[in-house]
Design a protein around this motif. Structure first.
Motif, PDB file in Angstrom:
ATOM      1  N   HIS A  20       0.811  -1.220   0.000  1.00 43.96           N
ATOM      2  CA  HIS A  20       0.000   0.000   0.000  1.00 43.96           C
ATOM      3  C   HIS A  20       0.847   1.274   0.000  1.00 43.96           C
ATOM      4  O   HIS A  20       0.328   2.367   0.206  1.00 43.96           O
ATOM      5  CB  HIS A  20      -0.923   0.003   1.221  1.00 43.96           C
ATOM      6  CG  HIS A  20      -1.702  -1.271   1.379  1.00 43.96           C
ATOM      7  ND1 HIS A  20      -2.452  -1.799   0.361  1.00 43.96           N
ATOM      8  CD2 HIS A  20      -1.818  -2.132   2.421  1.00 43.96           C
ATOM      9  CE1 HIS A  20      -3.015  -2.926   0.780  1.00 43.96           C
ATOM     10  NE2 HIS A  20      -2.648  -3.150   2.019  1.00 43.96           N
ATOM     11  N   ALA A  21       2.145   1.139  -0.248  1.00 44.85           N
ATOM     12  CA  ALA A  21       3.033   2.306  -0.198  1.00 44.85           C
ATOM     13  C   ALA A  21       2.857   3.184  -1.432  1.00 44.85           C
ATOM     14  O   ALA A  21       2.585   2.711  -2.538  1.00 44.85           O
ATOM     15  CB  ALA A  21       4.486   1.853  -0.093  1.00 44.85           C
ATOM     16  N   ALA A  22       3.041   4.475  -1.251  1.00 45.96           N
ATOM     17  CA  ALA A  22       3.003   5.419  -2.369  1.00 45.96           C
ATOM     18  C   ALA A  22       4.262   5.273  -3.214  1.00 45.96           C
ATOM     19  O   ALA A  22       5.328   4.893  -2.719  1.00 45.96           O
ATOM     20  CB  ALA A  22       2.895   6.854  -1.841  1.00 45.96           C
ATOM     21  N   THR A  23       4.140   5.585  -4.481  1.00 39.54           N
ATOM     22  CA  THR A  23       5.273   5.470  -5.402  1.00 39.54           C
ATOM     23  C   THR A  23       6.459   6.309  -4.936  1.00 39.54           C
ATOM     24  O   THR A  23       7.614   5.856  -4.981  1.00 39.54           O
ATOM     25  CB  THR A  23       4.849   5.894  -6.820  1.00 39.54           C
ATOM     26  OG1 THR A  23       3.800   5.045  -7.266  1.00 39.54           O
ATOM     27  CG2 THR A  23       6.016   5.800  -7.785  1.00 39.54           C
ATOM     28  N   LYS A  24       6.211   7.522  -4.502  1.00 39.49           N
ATOM     29  CA  LYS A  24       7.299   8.390  -4.063  1.00 39.49           C
ATOM     30  C   LYS A  24       8.043   7.786  -2.884  1.00 39.49           C
ATOM     31  O   LYS A  24       9.281   7.871  -2.810  1.00 39.49           O
ATOM     32  CB  LYS A  24       6.788   9.776  -3.701  1.00 39.49           C
ATOM     33  CG  LYS A  24       7.911  10.767  -3.346  1.00 39.49           C
ATOM     34  CD  LYS A  24       7.383  12.149  -3.029  1.00 39.49           C
ATOM     35  CE  LYS A  24       8.532  13.138  -2.823  1.00 39.49           C
ATOM     36  NZ  LYS A  24       9.494  12.707  -1.779  1.00 39.49           N
ATOM     37  N   GLU A  25       7.317   7.183  -1.954  1.00 35.03           N
ATOM     38  CA  GLU A  25       7.960   6.541  -0.807  1.00 35.03           C
ATOM     39  C   GLU A  25       8.905   5.434  -1.278  1.00 35.03           C
ATOM     40  O   GLU A  25      10.037   5.318  -0.785  1.00 35.03           O
ATOM     41  CB  GLU A  25       6.905   5.929   0.118  1.00 35.03           C
ATOM     42  CG  GLU A  25       6.160   6.896   1.002  1.00 35.03           C
ATOM     43  CD  GLU A  25       5.242   6.132   1.937  1.00 35.03           C
ATOM     44  OE1 GLU A  25       5.509   6.132   3.156  1.00 35.03           O
ATOM     45  OE2 GLU A  25       4.276   5.511   1.460  1.00 35.03           O
ATOM     46  N   LYS A  26       8.442   4.642  -2.200  1.00 34.89           N
ATOM     47  CA  LYS A  26       9.264   3.539  -2.699  1.00 34.89           C
ATOM     48  C   LYS A  26      10.492   4.069  -3.448  1.00 34.89           C
ATOM     49  O   LYS A  26      11.610   3.556  -3.281  1.00 34.89           O
ATOM     50  CB  LYS A  26       8.430   2.620  -3.593  1.00 34.89           C
ATOM     51  CG  LYS A  26       7.363   1.836  -2.845  1.00 34.89           C
ATOM     52  CD  LYS A  26       6.660   0.802  -3.723  1.00 34.89           C
ATOM     53  CE  LYS A  26       5.745   1.422  -4.738  1.00 34.89           C
ATOM     54  NZ  LYS A  26       4.967   0.396  -5.485  1.00 34.89           N
ATOM     55  N   ASN A  27      10.286   5.077  -4.264  1.00 41.81           N
ATOM     56  CA  ASN A  27      11.409   5.624  -5.032  1.00 41.81           C
ATOM     57  C   ASN A  27      12.466   6.246  -4.126  1.00 41.81           C
ATOM     58  O   ASN A  27      13.673   6.074  -4.348  1.00 41.81           O
ATOM     59  CB  ASN A  27      10.899   6.662  -6.027  1.00 41.81           C
ATOM     60  CG  ASN A  27      10.081   6.045  -7.141  1.00 41.81           C
ATOM     61  OD1 ASN A  27      10.127   4.834  -7.356  1.00 41.81           O
ATOM     62  ND2 ASN A  27       9.330   6.868  -7.853  1.00 41.81           N
ATOM     63  N   ASP A  28      12.021   6.980  -3.100  1.00 46.38           N
ATOM     64  CA  ASP A  28      12.981   7.571  -2.152  1.00 46.38           C
ATOM     65  C   ASP A  28      13.775   6.488  -1.445  1.00 46.38           C
ATOM     66  O   ASP A  28      14.995   6.610  -1.236  1.00 46.38           O
ATOM     67  CB  ASP A  28      12.246   8.442  -1.125  1.00 46.38           C
ATOM     68  CG  ASP A  28      11.689   9.734  -1.732  1.00 46.38           C
ATOM     69  OD1 ASP A  28      12.116  10.089  -2.847  1.00 46.38           O
ATOM     70  OD2 ASP A  28      10.834  10.368  -1.089  1.00 46.38           O
ATOM     71  N   ALA A  29      13.095   5.408  -1.070  1.00 48.37           N
ATOM     72  CA  ALA A  29      13.777   4.312  -0.375  1.00 48.37           C
ATOM     73  C   ALA A  29      14.765   3.608  -1.303  1.00 48.37           C
ATOM     74  O   ALA A  29      15.866   3.219  -0.876  1.00 48.37           O
ATOM     75  CB  ALA A  29      12.749   3.321   0.161  1.00 48.37           C
ATOM     76  N   LEU A  30      14.410   3.429  -2.564  1.00 49.45           N
ATOM     77  CA  LEU A  30      15.329   2.810  -3.521  1.00 49.45           C
ATOM     78  C   LEU A  30      16.610   3.627  -3.664  1.00 49.45           C
ATOM     79  O   LEU A  30      17.717   3.070  -3.731  1.00 49.45           O
ATOM     80  CB  LEU A  30      14.652   2.671  -4.883  1.00 49.45           C
ATOM     81  CG  LEU A  30      13.659   1.511  -5.032  1.00 49.45           C
ATOM     82  CD1 LEU A  30      12.785   1.705  -6.262  1.00 49.45           C
ATOM     83  CD2 LEU A  30      14.395   0.175  -5.101  1.00 49.45           C
ATOM     84  N   ARG A  31      16.477   4.943  -3.682  1.00 57.57           N
ATOM     85  CA  ARG A  31      17.662   5.800  -3.790  1.00 57.57           C
ATOM     86  C   ARG A  31      18.532   5.709  -2.533  1.00 57.57           C
ATOM     87  O   ARG A  31      19.770   5.740  -2.618  1.00 57.57           O
ATOM     88  CB  ARG A  31      17.238   7.240  -4.068  1.00 57.57           C
ATOM     89  CG  ARG A  31      16.563   7.408  -5.434  1.00 57.57           C
ATOM     90  CD  ARG A  31      16.268   8.864  -5.764  1.00 57.57           C
ATOM     91  NE  ARG A  31      15.632   8.987  -7.069  1.00 57.57           N
ATOM     92  CZ  ARG A  31      14.325   9.107  -7.266  1.00 57.57           C
ATOM     93  NH1 ARG A  31      13.508   9.176  -6.214  1.00 57.57           N
ATOM     94  NH2 ARG A  31      13.823   9.196  -8.489  1.00 57.57           N
ATOM     95  N   LYS A  32      17.886   5.574  -1.389  1.00 61.32           N
ATOM     96  CA  LYS A  32      18.652   5.410  -0.149  1.00 61.32           C
ATOM     97  C   LYS A  32      19.369   4.064  -0.125  1.00 61.32           C
ATOM     98  O   LYS A  32      20.512   3.961   0.358  1.00 61.32           O
ATOM     99  CB  LYS A  32      17.728   5.546   1.055  1.00 61.32           C
ATOM    100  CG  LYS A  32      17.244   6.976   1.288  1.00 61.32           C
ATOM    101  CD  LYS A  32      16.345   7.086   2.501  1.00 61.32           C
ATOM    102  CE  LYS A  32      15.903   8.547   2.714  1.00 61.32           C
ATOM    103  NZ  LYS A  32      15.009   8.678   3.890  1.00 61.32           N
ATOM    104  N   MET A  33      18.731   3.042  -0.640  1.00 62.83           N
ATOM    105  CA  MET A  33      19.387   1.739  -0.724  1.00 62.83           C
ATOM    106  C   MET A  33      20.577   1.785  -1.683  1.00 62.83           C
ATOM    107  O   MET A  33      21.632   1.190  -1.424  1.00 62.83           O
ATOM    108  CB  MET A  33      18.388   0.671  -1.156  1.00 62.83           C
ATOM    109  CG  MET A  33      17.401   0.269  -0.076  1.00 62.83           C
ATOM    110  SD  MET A  33      16.421  -1.190  -0.513  1.00 62.83           S
ATOM    111  CE  MET A  33      15.162  -0.441  -1.560  1.00 62.83           C
ATOM    112  N   ALA A  34      20.416   2.506  -2.776  1.00 63.96           N
ATOM    113  CA  ALA A  34      21.518   2.652  -3.727  1.00 63.96           C
ATOM    114  C   ALA A  34      22.707   3.342  -3.073  1.00 63.96           C
ATOM    115  O   ALA A  34      23.868   2.915  -3.232  1.00 63.96           O
ATOM    116  CB  ALA A  34      21.046   3.447  -4.948  1.00 63.96           C
ATOM    117  N   GLN A  35      22.433   4.400  -2.321  1.00 59.23           N
ATOM    118  CA  GLN A  35      23.510   5.107  -1.636  1.00 59.23           C
ATOM    119  C   GLN A  35      24.169   4.221  -0.593  1.00 59.23           C
ATOM    120  O   GLN A  35      25.400   4.270  -0.395  1.00 59.23           O
ATOM    121  CB  GLN A  35      22.969   6.379  -0.978  1.00 59.23           C
ATOM    122  CG  GLN A  35      24.052   7.263  -0.360  1.00 59.23           C
ATOM    123  CD  GLN A  35      25.095   7.703  -1.368  1.00 59.23           C
ATOM    124  OE1 GLN A  35      24.757   8.220  -2.441  1.00 59.23           O
ATOM    125  NE2 GLN A  35      26.377   7.517  -1.045  1.00 59.23           N
TER     126      GLN A  35
END
Length: 414
Positions: A20-35
Protein backbone atom coordinates in the motif's frame (compact mmCIF):
# COMPACT_ATOMS: atom_id res chain seq x y z
CA UNK A 1 20.60 -17.30 12.01
CA UNK A 2 16.85 -16.76 11.61
CA UNK A 3 14.90 -19.93 10.84
CA UNK A 4 12.77 -20.29 7.72
CA UNK A 5 9.39 -20.09 9.44
CA UNK A 6 10.38 -16.87 11.19
CA UNK A 7 11.46 -15.38 7.86
CA UNK A 8 8.09 -16.32 6.41
CA UNK A 9 6.20 -14.80 9.32
CA UNK A 10 8.22 -11.59 9.10
CA UNK A 11 7.63 -11.40 5.35
CA UNK A 12 3.90 -11.83 5.77
CA UNK A 13 3.81 -9.13 8.45
CA UNK A 14 5.78 -6.76 6.20
CA UNK A 15 3.49 -7.17 3.16
CA UNK A 16 1.10 -4.28 3.95
CA UNK A 17 3.95 -1.78 4.30
CA UNK A 18 4.94 -2.34 0.66
CA UNK A 19 1.65 -3.29 -0.95
CA UNK A 20 0.00 0.00 0.00
CA UNK A 21 3.03 2.31 -0.20
CA UNK A 22 3.00 5.42 -2.37
CA UNK A 23 5.27 5.47 -5.40
CA UNK A 24 7.30 8.39 -4.06
CA UNK A 25 7.96 6.54 -0.81
CA UNK A 26 9.26 3.54 -2.70
CA UNK A 27 11.41 5.62 -5.03
CA UNK A 28 12.98 7.57 -2.15
CA UNK A 29 13.78 4.31 -0.37
CA UNK A 30 15.33 2.81 -3.52
CA UNK A 31 17.66 5.80 -3.79
CA UNK A 32 18.65 5.41 -0.15
CA UNK A 33 19.39 1.74 -0.72
CA UNK A 34 21.52 2.65 -3.73
CA UNK A 35 23.51 5.11 -1.64
CA UNK A 36 23.94 2.50 1.08
CA UNK A 37 25.51 0.12 -1.44
CA UNK A 38 28.06 2.81 -2.29
CA UNK A 39 28.65 3.67 1.37
CA UNK A 40 29.29 -0.02 2.13
CA UNK A 41 31.36 -0.72 -0.97
CA UNK A 42 34.53 -1.77 0.86
CA UNK A 43 32.63 -4.14 3.16
CA UNK A 44 30.90 -5.73 0.16
CA UNK A 45 34.20 -6.07 -1.74
CA UNK A 46 35.86 -7.69 1.27
CA UNK A 47 32.98 -10.14 1.59
CA UNK A 48 33.22 -10.87 -2.13
CA UNK A 49 36.94 -11.58 -1.82
CA UNK A 50 36.14 -14.30 0.71
CA UNK A 51 33.83 -15.90 -1.85
CA UNK A 52 36.13 -15.57 -4.86
CA UNK A 53 39.18 -16.83 -2.94
CA UNK A 54 37.23 -19.91 -1.88
CA UNK A 55 35.93 -20.44 -5.42
CA UNK A 56 39.40 -20.15 -6.93
CA UNK A 57 40.77 -22.61 -4.36
CA UNK A 58 38.02 -25.04 -5.35
CA UNK A 59 38.97 -24.82 -9.02
CA UNK A 60 35.87 -22.99 -10.25
CA UNK A 61 35.98 -22.31 -14.01
CA UNK A 62 37.04 -18.83 -15.13
CA UNK A 63 33.66 -18.01 -16.65
CA UNK A 64 31.89 -18.92 -13.41
CA UNK A 65 34.44 -16.97 -11.39
CA UNK A 66 33.65 -13.93 -13.53
CA UNK A 67 29.95 -14.25 -12.65
CA UNK A 68 30.86 -14.33 -8.96
CA UNK A 69 33.36 -11.46 -8.90
CA UNK A 70 32.47 -7.93 -7.85
CA UNK A 71 34.61 -4.84 -8.28
CA UNK A 72 34.04 -1.15 -7.68
CA UNK A 73 32.48 -0.63 -11.11
CA UNK A 74 30.05 -3.52 -10.67
CA UNK A 75 28.87 -2.18 -7.32
CA UNK A 76 28.44 1.24 -8.90
CA UNK A 77 26.33 -0.47 -11.57
CA UNK A 78 24.25 -2.21 -8.91
CA UNK A 79 23.56 1.13 -7.23
CA UNK A 80 22.75 2.71 -10.58
CA UNK A 81 20.38 -0.16 -11.26
CA UNK A 82 18.40 0.73 -8.14
CA UNK A 83 18.19 4.39 -9.09
CA UNK A 84 17.12 3.37 -12.59
CA UNK A 85 14.30 1.29 -11.08
CA UNK A 86 13.24 4.35 -9.08
CA UNK A 87 12.49 6.30 -12.27
CA UNK A 88 10.53 3.50 -13.94
CA UNK A 89 6.75 3.70 -14.04
CA UNK A 90 5.10 2.05 -11.05
CA UNK A 91 2.63 -0.61 -12.24
CA UNK A 92 0.96 -1.07 -8.85
CA UNK A 93 -2.58 0.32 -8.76
CA UNK A 94 -2.76 0.86 -12.52
CA UNK A 95 -6.23 0.09 -13.91
CA UNK A 96 -5.74 -1.41 -17.35
CA UNK A 97 -9.33 -1.23 -18.50
CA UNK A 98 -12.83 -0.48 -17.29
CA UNK A 99 -16.20 -1.40 -18.75
CA UNK A 100 -19.88 -1.45 -17.82
CA UNK A 101 -21.82 -4.71 -17.81
CA UNK A 102 -25.53 -5.21 -18.49
CA UNK A 103 -26.34 -4.72 -14.80
CA UNK A 104 -24.72 -1.28 -14.88
CA UNK A 105 -21.70 -2.33 -12.82
CA UNK A 106 -18.43 -0.55 -13.60
CA UNK A 107 -15.74 -3.25 -13.68
CA UNK A 108 -12.02 -2.58 -13.75
CA UNK A 109 -8.88 -4.70 -13.86
CA UNK A 110 -6.21 -3.38 -11.50
CA UNK A 111 -2.56 -4.39 -11.17
CA UNK A 112 -1.54 -5.52 -7.67
CA UNK A 113 1.64 -7.01 -6.14
CA UNK A 114 2.09 -10.78 -6.14
CA UNK A 115 2.79 -10.63 -2.38
CA UNK A 116 5.85 -12.46 -1.05
CA UNK A 117 8.34 -13.64 -3.66
CA UNK A 118 11.02 -16.21 -2.97
CA UNK A 119 14.07 -16.15 -5.25
CA UNK A 120 16.60 -19.00 -5.47
CA UNK A 121 19.69 -18.16 -7.50
CA UNK A 122 23.33 -19.00 -8.07
CA UNK A 123 26.69 -17.27 -8.34
CA UNK A 124 25.93 -13.73 -9.46
CA UNK A 125 25.72 -11.46 -6.38
CA UNK A 126 24.45 -8.53 -8.45
CA UNK A 127 21.19 -10.49 -8.74
CA UNK A 128 20.71 -9.78 -5.02
CA UNK A 129 20.30 -6.04 -5.47
CA UNK A 130 18.51 -6.26 -8.85
CA UNK A 131 15.93 -8.72 -7.53
CA UNK A 132 15.44 -6.83 -4.27
CA UNK A 133 14.95 -3.53 -6.11
CA UNK A 134 12.47 -4.90 -8.62
CA UNK A 135 10.44 -6.71 -5.98
CA UNK A 136 10.45 -3.59 -3.79
CA UNK A 137 9.27 -1.25 -6.54
CA UNK A 138 6.51 -3.65 -7.57
CA UNK A 139 5.28 -3.83 -3.97
CA UNK A 140 6.50 -7.34 -3.22
CA UNK A 141 8.31 -8.53 -0.12
CA UNK A 142 11.24 -10.75 -1.12
CA UNK A 143 13.13 -13.60 0.54
CA UNK A 144 16.46 -14.19 -1.21
CA UNK A 145 18.24 -17.54 -1.17
CA UNK A 146 21.57 -17.31 -2.98
CA UNK A 147 24.11 -20.05 -3.56
CA UNK A 148 26.74 -20.94 -1.01
CA UNK A 149 29.49 -19.83 -3.41
CA UNK A 150 28.31 -16.19 -3.03
CA UNK A 151 27.16 -16.40 0.59
CA UNK A 152 29.32 -13.64 2.08
CA UNK A 153 28.72 -11.27 -0.85
CA UNK A 154 24.95 -11.73 -0.76
CA UNK A 155 24.79 -11.31 3.00
CA UNK A 156 26.77 -8.05 2.83
CA UNK A 157 24.61 -6.70 0.00
CA UNK A 158 21.35 -7.47 1.82
CA UNK A 159 22.74 -5.85 4.98
CA UNK A 160 23.54 -2.70 2.98
CA UNK A 161 20.06 -2.65 1.43
CA UNK A 162 18.43 -3.07 4.84
CA UNK A 163 20.62 -0.31 6.27
CA UNK A 164 19.37 1.93 3.47
CA UNK A 165 15.81 1.44 4.72
CA UNK A 166 16.60 2.95 8.11
CA UNK A 167 14.66 6.15 8.59
CA UNK A 168 12.02 5.20 6.01
CA UNK A 169 8.50 3.91 6.62
CA UNK A 170 9.54 0.41 5.59
CA UNK A 171 10.67 -2.34 7.96
CA UNK A 172 13.91 -4.05 6.94
CA UNK A 173 11.97 -7.32 6.70
CA UNK A 174 10.61 -6.31 3.29
CA UNK A 175 13.99 -7.61 2.03
CA UNK A 176 15.23 -10.79 3.71
CA UNK A 177 18.09 -13.21 3.21
CA UNK A 178 17.96 -16.95 3.89
CA UNK A 179 21.36 -17.70 5.38
CA UNK A 180 20.97 -21.47 5.58
CA UNK A 181 22.31 -22.84 2.28
CA UNK A 182 21.61 -26.51 3.02
CA UNK A 183 19.61 -28.62 0.57
CA UNK A 184 17.14 -29.54 3.30
CA UNK A 185 16.28 -25.89 3.96
CA UNK A 186 16.17 -25.15 0.23
CA UNK A 187 13.60 -27.92 -0.19
CA UNK A 188 11.55 -26.56 2.72
CA UNK A 189 11.77 -23.09 1.15
CA UNK A 190 10.34 -24.45 -2.10
CA UNK A 191 7.36 -25.78 -0.16
CA UNK A 192 6.69 -22.74 2.03
CA UNK A 193 3.16 -22.30 0.65
CA UNK A 194 1.88 -20.72 3.84
CA UNK A 195 4.10 -17.68 3.36
CA UNK A 196 5.38 -17.58 -0.24
CA UNK A 197 3.08 -16.53 -3.09
CA UNK A 198 5.51 -17.35 -5.90
CA UNK A 199 9.01 -18.77 -6.33
CA UNK A 200 11.46 -17.67 -9.03
CA UNK A 201 14.63 -19.73 -9.70
CA UNK A 202 17.60 -18.12 -11.46
CA UNK A 203 20.54 -20.27 -12.37
CA UNK A 204 21.65 -23.30 -14.33
CA UNK A 205 19.57 -26.14 -15.73
CA UNK A 206 20.02 -28.35 -12.66
CA UNK A 207 18.82 -25.68 -10.24
CA UNK A 208 15.77 -24.83 -12.32
CA UNK A 209 14.91 -28.51 -12.84
CA UNK A 210 15.16 -29.14 -9.09
CA UNK A 211 12.92 -26.19 -8.23
CA UNK A 212 10.29 -27.07 -10.84
CA UNK A 213 10.16 -30.70 -9.71
CA UNK A 214 10.32 -30.04 -5.96
CA UNK A 215 8.35 -26.85 -5.33
CA UNK A 216 4.76 -26.82 -4.18
CA UNK A 217 4.81 -23.02 -4.28
CA UNK A 218 3.85 -21.69 -7.76
CA UNK A 219 7.01 -21.28 -9.87
CA UNK A 220 7.92 -18.85 -12.63
CA UNK A 221 10.55 -20.77 -14.59
CA UNK A 222 13.44 -18.66 -15.86
CA UNK A 223 16.74 -18.83 -17.46
CA UNK A 224 18.20 -21.88 -19.12
CA UNK A 225 19.37 -20.74 -22.53
CA UNK A 226 20.29 -23.28 -25.18
CA UNK A 227 20.24 -20.56 -27.86
CA UNK A 228 20.88 -21.00 -31.60
CA UNK A 229 22.02 -18.83 -34.50
CA UNK A 230 20.96 -20.09 -37.93
CA UNK A 231 22.90 -18.75 -40.94
CA UNK A 232 20.58 -18.97 -43.92
CA UNK A 233 21.58 -19.50 -47.56
CA UNK A 234 21.10 -15.78 -48.27
CA UNK A 235 23.00 -14.50 -45.23
CA UNK A 236 25.66 -11.81 -45.55
CA UNK A 237 28.97 -13.33 -44.47
CA UNK A 238 30.26 -10.32 -42.54
CA UNK A 239 26.97 -9.91 -40.70
CA UNK A 240 26.82 -13.61 -39.88
CA UNK A 241 30.37 -13.64 -38.55
CA UNK A 242 29.86 -10.57 -36.39
CA UNK A 243 26.58 -11.84 -34.93
CA UNK A 244 27.98 -15.28 -34.11
CA UNK A 245 31.13 -13.90 -32.51
CA UNK A 246 29.09 -11.50 -30.39
CA UNK A 247 26.45 -14.06 -29.43
CA UNK A 248 29.09 -16.58 -28.37
CA UNK A 249 31.96 -14.56 -26.93
CA UNK A 250 30.74 -11.21 -25.56
CA UNK A 251 29.76 -12.97 -22.32
CA UNK A 252 29.59 -16.75 -22.70
CA UNK A 253 28.48 -17.38 -19.10
CA UNK A 254 25.03 -15.82 -19.49
CA UNK A 255 21.74 -17.39 -20.58
CA UNK A 256 21.37 -15.38 -23.81
CA UNK A 257 24.73 -16.49 -25.23
CA UNK A 258 24.58 -18.70 -28.33
CA UNK A 259 25.40 -22.38 -27.85
CA UNK A 260 24.79 -23.79 -31.35
CA UNK A 261 25.50 -22.53 -34.85
CA UNK A 262 23.35 -23.94 -37.65
CA UNK A 263 24.45 -23.14 -41.20
CA UNK A 264 22.90 -23.81 -44.59
CA UNK A 265 24.83 -26.33 -46.68
CA UNK A 266 25.05 -23.97 -49.67
CA UNK A 267 27.25 -21.47 -47.77
CA UNK A 268 29.00 -23.79 -45.30
CA UNK A 269 32.16 -24.31 -47.37
CA UNK A 270 32.72 -20.55 -47.79
CA UNK A 271 31.46 -19.26 -44.45
CA UNK A 272 32.63 -21.79 -41.85
CA UNK A 273 36.40 -21.19 -42.30
CA UNK A 274 35.88 -17.44 -41.90
CA UNK A 275 33.70 -17.90 -38.82
CA UNK A 276 36.17 -20.39 -37.35
CA UNK A 277 39.05 -17.95 -37.80
CA UNK A 278 37.12 -15.22 -35.97
CA UNK A 279 36.16 -17.55 -33.10
CA UNK A 280 39.73 -18.87 -32.83
CA UNK A 281 40.80 -15.42 -31.61
CA UNK A 282 38.57 -16.11 -28.58
CA UNK A 283 39.78 -19.72 -28.17
CA UNK A 284 36.30 -21.07 -28.81
CA UNK A 285 36.15 -24.87 -29.03
CA UNK A 286 33.98 -26.08 -31.92
CA UNK A 287 32.03 -29.34 -31.67
CA UNK A 288 30.74 -30.15 -35.13
CA UNK A 289 28.74 -32.72 -37.04
CA UNK A 290 30.50 -34.57 -39.87
CA UNK A 291 29.37 -32.17 -42.60
CA UNK A 292 30.59 -29.14 -40.66
CA UNK A 293 33.91 -30.80 -39.73
CA UNK A 294 34.73 -31.08 -43.44
CA UNK A 295 35.01 -27.27 -43.57
CA UNK A 296 36.68 -26.68 -40.19
CA UNK A 297 40.33 -27.06 -39.21
CA UNK A 298 40.16 -27.76 -35.48
CA UNK A 299 36.68 -28.99 -34.62
CA UNK A 300 35.96 -32.12 -32.60
CA UNK A 301 33.05 -34.43 -33.29
CA UNK A 302 29.78 -33.34 -31.71
CA UNK A 303 27.74 -35.76 -29.64
CA UNK A 304 23.98 -35.87 -29.06
CA UNK A 305 24.60 -34.30 -25.66
CA UNK A 306 26.27 -31.28 -27.27
CA UNK A 307 23.05 -30.32 -29.08
CA UNK A 308 21.25 -30.33 -25.72
CA UNK A 309 23.85 -28.49 -23.63
CA UNK A 310 23.94 -24.93 -22.33
CA UNK A 311 27.74 -24.71 -22.24
CA UNK A 312 28.06 -21.28 -20.58
CA UNK A 313 31.65 -21.39 -21.81
CA UNK A 314 33.80 -20.82 -24.90
CA UNK A 315 32.30 -23.86 -26.62
CA UNK A 316 30.03 -23.84 -29.69
CA UNK A 317 28.22 -26.74 -31.35
CA UNK A 318 28.09 -26.51 -35.17
CA UNK A 319 25.75 -28.29 -37.58
CA UNK A 320 25.17 -28.06 -41.34
CA UNK A 321 21.50 -28.17 -42.39
CA UNK A 322 19.93 -28.63 -45.82
CA UNK A 323 17.11 -26.11 -45.39
CA UNK A 324 15.47 -23.57 -43.11
CA UNK A 325 12.89 -26.24 -42.30
CA UNK A 326 15.61 -28.53 -40.95
CA UNK A 327 17.07 -25.63 -38.94
CA UNK A 328 13.69 -24.81 -37.38
CA UNK A 329 13.04 -28.47 -36.63
CA UNK A 330 16.42 -28.76 -34.89
CA UNK A 331 15.83 -25.58 -32.87
CA UNK A 332 12.34 -26.53 -31.73
CA UNK A 333 13.61 -29.97 -30.70
CA UNK A 334 16.65 -28.84 -28.68
CA UNK A 335 15.87 -25.24 -27.71
CA UNK A 336 14.99 -24.29 -24.14
CA UNK A 337 12.66 -21.62 -25.51
CA UNK A 338 14.90 -18.69 -24.62
CA UNK A 339 16.37 -16.81 -27.63
CA UNK A 340 16.84 -17.89 -31.26
CA UNK A 341 18.26 -15.99 -34.24
CA UNK A 342 18.36 -16.21 -38.03
CA UNK A 343 20.81 -14.34 -40.27
CA UNK A 344 19.22 -13.86 -43.68
CA UNK A 345 18.46 -11.36 -46.43
CA UNK A 346 15.41 -13.35 -47.52
CA UNK A 347 12.19 -11.77 -46.22
CA UNK A 348 10.15 -14.95 -46.59
CA UNK A 349 12.75 -16.90 -44.60
CA UNK A 350 12.73 -14.28 -41.83
CA UNK A 351 8.95 -14.42 -41.58
CA UNK A 352 8.92 -18.22 -41.53
CA UNK A 353 11.52 -18.20 -38.75
CA UNK A 354 9.51 -15.69 -36.70
CA UNK A 355 6.32 -17.67 -37.20
CA UNK A 356 7.55 -21.21 -36.61
CA UNK A 357 10.30 -20.95 -33.98
CA UNK A 358 8.89 -21.45 -30.47
CA UNK A 359 10.91 -19.22 -28.13
CA UNK A 360 10.49 -16.21 -25.86
CA UNK A 361 12.62 -14.04 -28.18
CA UNK A 362 13.11 -14.63 -31.91
CA UNK A 363 15.62 -12.47 -33.79
CA UNK A 364 16.22 -11.64 -37.43
CA UNK A 365 19.74 -10.35 -38.17
CA UNK A 366 20.69 -9.58 -34.56
CA UNK A 367 22.57 -11.22 -31.71
CA UNK A 368 20.72 -13.26 -29.09
CA UNK A 369 22.61 -11.22 -26.48
CA UNK A 370 19.94 -8.51 -26.64
CA UNK A 371 17.42 -10.56 -24.66
CA UNK A 372 17.70 -8.44 -21.56
CA UNK A 373 15.41 -6.15 -19.59
CA UNK A 374 17.68 -3.13 -19.98
CA UNK A 375 18.08 -3.66 -23.73
CA UNK A 376 14.32 -4.04 -24.20
CA UNK A 377 13.72 -0.79 -22.36
CA UNK A 378 12.18 -2.31 -19.23
CA UNK A 379 14.96 -1.32 -16.85
CA UNK A 380 16.31 -4.15 -14.70
CA UNK A 381 14.79 -7.62 -14.96
CA UNK A 382 14.05 -10.37 -12.48
CA UNK A 383 14.98 -12.95 -15.11
CA UNK A 384 14.07 -14.29 -18.55
CA UNK A 385 10.96 -16.42 -18.33
CA UNK A 386 11.03 -19.41 -20.69
CA UNK A 387 7.55 -20.62 -19.78
CA UNK A 388 4.24 -19.47 -21.22
CA UNK A 389 2.12 -18.91 -18.13
CA UNK A 390 2.12 -15.75 -16.18
CA UNK A 391 5.03 -14.19 -18.08
CA UNK A 392 7.37 -14.91 -20.99
CA UNK A 393 10.67 -13.26 -21.91
CA UNK A 394 12.41 -10.52 -19.87
CA UNK A 395 10.44 -9.93 -16.68
CA UNK A 396 10.28 -6.34 -15.53
CA UNK A 397 8.01 -4.59 -13.05
CA UNK A 398 4.63 -5.34 -14.71
CA UNK A 399 5.46 -9.07 -14.74
CA UNK A 400 5.87 -8.97 -10.94
CA UNK A 401 2.23 -8.03 -10.50
CA UNK A 402 -1.06 -9.85 -10.71
CA UNK A 403 -4.54 -8.43 -11.23
CA UNK A 404 -7.69 -8.04 -9.24
CA UNK A 405 -11.08 -6.82 -10.34
CA UNK A 406 -12.53 -3.68 -8.82
CA UNK A 407 -16.29 -3.23 -9.20
CA UNK A 408 -18.43 -0.11 -8.66
CA UNK A 409 -22.15 -0.45 -8.20
CA UNK A 410 -25.21 1.59 -7.24
CA UNK A 411 -27.05 -0.99 -5.19
CA UNK A 412 -27.34 -3.67 -7.87
CA UNK A 413 -28.31 -7.18 -6.77
CA UNK A 414 -28.44 -10.36 -8.82
Amino acid sequence: MIDLITLGQQAKAAKPFLAHAATKEKNDALRKMAQSLLDNKELILEANRQDTDAAAANGVAATMLDRLTLDSARIDAMAEGLTDIAVLADPVGLVNQMWTNEAGLRIGQQMVPLGVIGIIYESRPNVTSDAAGLCFKSGNVVILRGGKEAFHSNKAIVKALQDGLEGTNFPKEVIQFLEDTSRETARAFMQLNRYLDVLIPRGGANLIKTVVETATVPVIETGTGNCHVYVDASADLTMAKDIIVNAKTSRPSVCNAAETLLIHESVAAEYLPVIEAALTEWNVELRADEAAKNHLSNAVAATEEDWETEFLDYILAVKVVSSIDEAIQHINHYSTGHSEAIVTSNYAASQQFHKEVDAAAVYVNASTRFTDGFEFGFGAEIGISTQKLHARGPMGLPELTSTKYIIFGEGQIR
